[in-house]
Design a protein around this motif. Sequence first.
Motif: not given
Length: 134
Positions: A6-16, A35-40, A90-93
């Motif tokens: 399960i890929l969870c994409v986050i940005d450290f916001s409250e909604t993430s 797997t938690v993915l943090y694209p930055y 995000l889309n590339d990662r």
Amino acid sequence: MLNDDILCVIDFSETSAQSLKSAVFMAEQLAAPVTVLYPYRLNQIEKIEDMSQTKKNMELAAAEDFKKISSEYLKDSGVVCSFKPEVGFLNDRVYAYSRRNKIGLVVMSKQLVENNKDGFLEMVDQLPAPLLLV
């Protein structure tokens, strides 16, 4: 889908954080790893002489932030979870991760999608798995 990531994409916001909570819940139900993915991006940093050290520092800070938001949701869950900070859009990662790994579900917040509208439709077209927006 059983045991696919399960890929969870986050940005450290409250909604993430809510996305992570949902991903862990789904992982418990499906006996799947998360797997938690943090694209930055690094383009917002000015006048940096040692970019490799800056990248390392950003990833260490992100790992600490991840520990803070994940401890509540992962505690006593039994879910295997890994954290992957990666430089890029995000889309590339997400696409790159999906090419290297078998994904059963992608989880992300609607806010993250709204902040990345330009690449979102392209990402959805390339996803090999269902998308859950939280």
